[in-house]
Design an enzyme around this catalytic site. Structure first.
Site, short mmCIF file in Angstrom:
data_model
loop_
_atom_site.label_atom_id
_atom_site.label_comp_id
_atom_site.label_asym_id
_atom_site.label_seq_id
_atom_site.Cartn_x
_atom_site.Cartn_y
_atom_site.Cartn_z
N THR A 128 52.87 -24.37 6.64
CA THR A 128 52.59 -25.50 7.53
C THR A 128 51.94 -26.66 6.78
OG1 THR A 128 51.24 -26.18 9.42
CG2 THR A 128 50.41 -24.33 8.14
N ASP A 129 52.12 -27.86 7.31
CA ASP A 129 51.45 -29.03 6.72
C ASP A 129 49.94 -28.95 6.89
OD1 ASP A 129 51.39 -29.45 9.49
OD2 ASP A 129 52.35 -31.43 9.42
N GLU A 130 49.47 -28.10 7.82
CA GLU A 130 48.04 -28.05 8.10
C GLU A 130 47.20 -27.56 6.93
OE1 GLU A 130 46.93 -26.23 11.77
OE2 GLU A 130 48.73 -26.90 12.78
N TYR A 155 43.29 -20.66 11.64
CA TYR A 155 44.74 -20.52 11.44
C TYR A 155 45.17 -21.14 10.11
CZ TYR A 155 49.60 -22.08 11.61
OH TYR A 155 50.89 -22.37 11.28
N LYS A 159 46.86 -19.59 6.57
CA LYS A 159 48.16 -20.01 6.02
C LYS A 159 47.97 -20.52 4.59
CE LYS A 159 51.68 -20.14 7.76
NZ LYS A 159 52.77 -19.13 7.89
P1 NAD Z 1 55.51 -17.90 16.84
O1 NAD Z 1 54.09 -17.60 17.17
O2 NAD Z 1 56.37 -18.50 17.90
O3 NAD Z 1 56.25 -16.59 16.32
C1 NAD Z 1 55.66 -15.69 15.43
C2 NAD Z 1 56.52 -14.43 15.40
O4 NAD Z 1 55.95 -13.53 14.43
C3 NAD Z 1 56.57 -13.67 16.72
O5 NAD Z 1 57.90 -13.24 16.98
C4 NAD Z 1 55.66 -12.47 16.48
O6 NAD Z 1 56.02 -11.33 17.25
C5 NAD Z 1 55.87 -12.23 14.99
N1 NAD Z 1 54.72 -11.53 14.37
C6 NAD Z 1 53.40 -11.84 14.49
N2 NAD Z 1 52.67 -10.96 13.78
C7 NAD Z 1 53.53 -10.10 13.19
C8 NAD Z 1 53.36 -8.98 12.33
N3 NAD Z 1 52.15 -8.58 11.94
N4 NAD Z 1 54.47 -8.33 11.91
C9 NAD Z 1 55.71 -8.73 12.31
N5 NAD Z 1 55.92 -9.78 13.14
C10 NAD Z 1 54.85 -10.44 13.58
O7 NAD Z 1 55.44 -18.85 15.56
P2 NAD Z 1 56.33 -20.11 15.17
O8 NAD Z 1 55.78 -21.32 15.83
O9 NAD Z 1 57.74 -19.77 15.34
O10 NAD Z 1 55.99 -20.22 13.61
C11 NAD Z 1 56.75 -19.52 12.66
C12 NAD Z 1 56.22 -19.82 11.27
O11 NAD Z 1 56.33 -21.22 11.02
C13 NAD Z 1 54.75 -19.48 11.08
O12 NAD Z 1 54.59 -18.94 9.79
C14 NAD Z 1 54.04 -20.80 11.21
O13 NAD Z 1 52.85 -20.80 10.47
C15 NAD Z 1 55.06 -21.74 10.64
N6 NAD Z 1 55.03 -23.14 11.13
C16 NAD Z 1 55.05 -23.40 12.45
C17 NAD Z 1 55.10 -24.72 12.89
C18 NAD Z 1 55.18 -25.07 14.37
O14 NAD Z 1 55.22 -26.23 14.71
N7 NAD Z 1 55.22 -24.11 15.28
C19 NAD Z 1 55.10 -25.77 11.97
C20 NAD Z 1 55.05 -25.45 10.61
C21 NAD Z 1 55.03 -24.14 10.20
O1 TDX Z 2 47.40 -28.48 26.04
C1 TDX Z 2 47.31 -29.05 24.95
N1 TDX Z 2 46.86 -30.33 24.89
C2 TDX Z 2 46.73 -31.03 23.73
O2 TDX Z 2 46.32 -32.20 23.74
C3 TDX Z 2 47.70 -28.40 23.71
C4 TDX Z 2 48.21 -27.00 23.73
C5 TDX Z 2 47.60 -29.13 22.54
N2 TDX Z 2 47.11 -30.40 22.55
C6 TDX Z 2 47.08 -31.15 21.28
C7 TDX Z 2 46.49 -30.44 20.10
C8 TDX Z 2 47.28 -31.02 18.93
O3 TDX Z 2 46.71 -32.25 18.53
O4 TDX Z 2 48.45 -31.37 20.93
C9 TDX Z 2 48.65 -31.28 19.52
C10 TDX Z 2 49.66 -30.18 19.21
O5 TDX Z 2 49.06 -28.95 19.53
P1 TDX Z 2 49.77 -27.54 19.22
O6 TDX Z 2 51.08 -27.49 19.90
O7 TDX Z 2 48.77 -26.48 19.51
O8 TDX Z 2 50.10 -27.68 17.66
P2 TDX Z 2 49.18 -27.87 16.36
O9 TDX Z 2 47.79 -27.42 16.58
O10 TDX Z 2 49.41 -29.27 15.88
O11 TDX Z 2 49.90 -26.82 15.35
C11 TDX Z 2 51.33 -26.70 15.36
O12 TDX Z 2 51.89 -27.35 14.24
C12 TDX Z 2 51.62 -26.80 12.97
C13 TDX Z 2 51.74 -25.23 15.34
O13 TDX Z 2 51.17 -24.57 16.46
C14 TDX Z 2 51.35 -24.56 14.06
O14 TDX Z 2 51.84 -23.23 14.03
C15 TDX Z 2 51.94 -25.32 12.92
O15 TDX Z 2 51.51 -24.78 11.71
#
Ligand code: NAD
Ligand code: TDX
Length: 339
Positions: A128-130, A155, A159
């Site tokens: 992630t960019d975080e 989190y 990462k």
């Molecule tokens: P998600 O929470 O929707 O899905 C995570 C999946 O991993 C689930 O299916 C869960 O069952 C599985 N999992 C969790 N723990 C496990 C374990 N110990 N063994 C096997 N499986 C396990 O997450 P996401 O939003 O799809 O994110 C996927 C990846 O992308 C993550 O690594 C996250 O850090 C990264 N990422 C997410 C975002 C975003 O915007 N959501 C952005 C950048 C990077």
């Molecule tokens: O109800 C809400 N209200 C609100 O204002 C929620 C759930 C979030 N927020 C804000 C928090 C953040 O500034 O919105 C923004 C986005 O929130 P999230 O969806 O929780 O994402 P963020 O914390 O930015 O992280 C996401 O992007 C990077 C993913 O969850 C991570 O897995 C990824 O690494």
């Protein structure tokens, strides 16, 4: 330029989550010669229904934990790569209970790297960019691959730790690894705990959306299908040991994203509640994707955010049985946190 890597039998960890399942759909659609073994623990965030409709002879689900060394030993032979999406992924949850984040994100990545070392598997790590911390709203700079790591939340610190393990296992043991750090994804199959699906499903339930803090925090939005295509490009053509940043020039404030959702769903502009801010809330994320664009020629296809948002809203409208069973519990958890 090195010969492209041609995978035939890959393990996708976390393939029942949001981004992982979108990636599996992408591979099944665009690369029909590839067999995918999904390894997923099916935590609260994993749903096997995300893989519904995929051909069983090409996509197999193994339910298990990436920390289970014995399982990884049994699974690795015959596969040529691991694409690692599995993680605990939600910042708010990590603040409430960091424990599973350290275990899955740090120990789990370590176990996967070890099995890649033993069986000489190609490893792509989805991050992630975080990990780069945050930027000020008025800073002209965007994140670049060599920026220092400054994670803020439990989190993002787990990462960041996992990324550092990948870098070390590549340099010390020669594990054939790459890392991608992507910005905020949106699209179908995203859990209703996350910002966009939470607000959309709140409106569908007749509940007011919730905005943290002053709503000025900026996220850099990318459609998850563009993320999937980038991961494939890096897996097959990326340089080993390198970090690629994935982003689609999609910076928007939370307030603006919520305003767009309210407008598109026929709600008044003020039909939302301000709620308690997230502790340590990162102000702004922004990705400079130059390296990915110039080296691998990747371009986002979903360049119209309004259109992508409309499609995403429609998906949640049409797939209520997918999200309804987990909505109440998710909101109950937020209520305890004052959010
Ligand atoms: P998600 O929470 O929707 O899905 C995570 C999946 O991993 C689930 O299916 C869960 O069952 C599985 N999992 C969790 N723990 C496990 C374990 N110990 N063994 C096997 N499986 C396990 O997450 P996401 O939003 O799809 O994110 C996927 C990846 O992308 C993550 O690594 C996250 O850090 C990264 N990422 C997410 C975002 C975003 O915007 N959501 C952005 C950048 C990077
Ligand atoms: O109800 C809400 N209200 C609100 O204002 C929620 C759930 C979030 N927020 C804000 C928090 C953040 O500034 O919105 C923004 C986005 O929130 P999230 O969806 O929780 O994402 P963020 O914390 O930015 O992280 C996401 O992007 C990077 C993913 O969850 C991570 O897995 C990824 O690494």
């Amino acid at each position: 330029m090195a010969e492209p890597f041609v995978p035939t039998n890959i393990i996708v960890t976390g393939g029942c989550g949001f981004i992982g399942s979108n990636f599996v759909h992408h591979v099944a659609r665009a690369h029909p010669d590839v067999h995918v073994t999904v390894l997923d623990k099916l935590t609260y965030a994993g749903n096997p229904a995300n893989l519904a409709g995929l051909p069983p002879e090409r996509v197999e689900l193994v339910v298990g934990d990436i920390c289970d060394e014995g399982l990884l030993e049994r699974l690795a032979p015959g596969h040529d790569a691991i694409v690692h999406f599995a993680a605990e992924s939600h910042n708010d949850n990590s603040i409430e209970d960091p424990d599973p984040f350290v275990r899955t994100n740090v120990e789990g990545t370590y176990r996967l790297l070890e099995v890649c070392r033993r069986y000489d598997l190609r490893f792509h790590h989805v991050s992630t960019d975080e990990v780069y911390g945050d930027l000020a709203l008025d800073e002209p700079r965007r994140f670049r691959p060599d920026d220092p790591y400054r994670p803020s939340s439990p989190y993002s610190s787990t990462k960041a730790s996992s990324d550092l393990l990948v870098r070390a296992w590549h340099r010390t043991y020669g594990v054939r690894a790459t890392i991608s750090n992507c910005s905020n994804n949106y699209g179908p199959y995203q859990h209703v705990e996350k910002f966009i699906p939470r607000q959309v499903t709140n409106v569908l339930c007749g509940v007011r959306p919730k905005l943290y803090g002053d709503g000025k925090n900026v996220r850099d939005w990318i459609h998850t299908e563009d993320h999937s295509r980038a991961v494939w490009d890096i897996l097959t053509r990326g340089r080993l040991g390198e970090t690629y940043l994935i982003g689609a020039d999609g910076e928007r404030s939370n307030r603006d994203v919520l305003a767009a959702i309210l407008e598109r769903m026929g709600q008044p502009a003020d039909a939302f509640d301000w709620v308690r801010d997230r502790p340590g809330h990162d102000r702004r994320y922004a990705i400079d994707p130059t390296k990915l664009r110039e080296e691998l020629g990747w371009r986002p296809l979903h360049t119209d955010f309004a259109e992508g948002l409309d499609q995403t809203i429609s998906w949640y409208r049409e797939n209520e049985p997918w999200w309804r069973p987990v909505k109440e519990k998710t909101e109950a958890r937020y209520a305890v946190q004052g959010q």
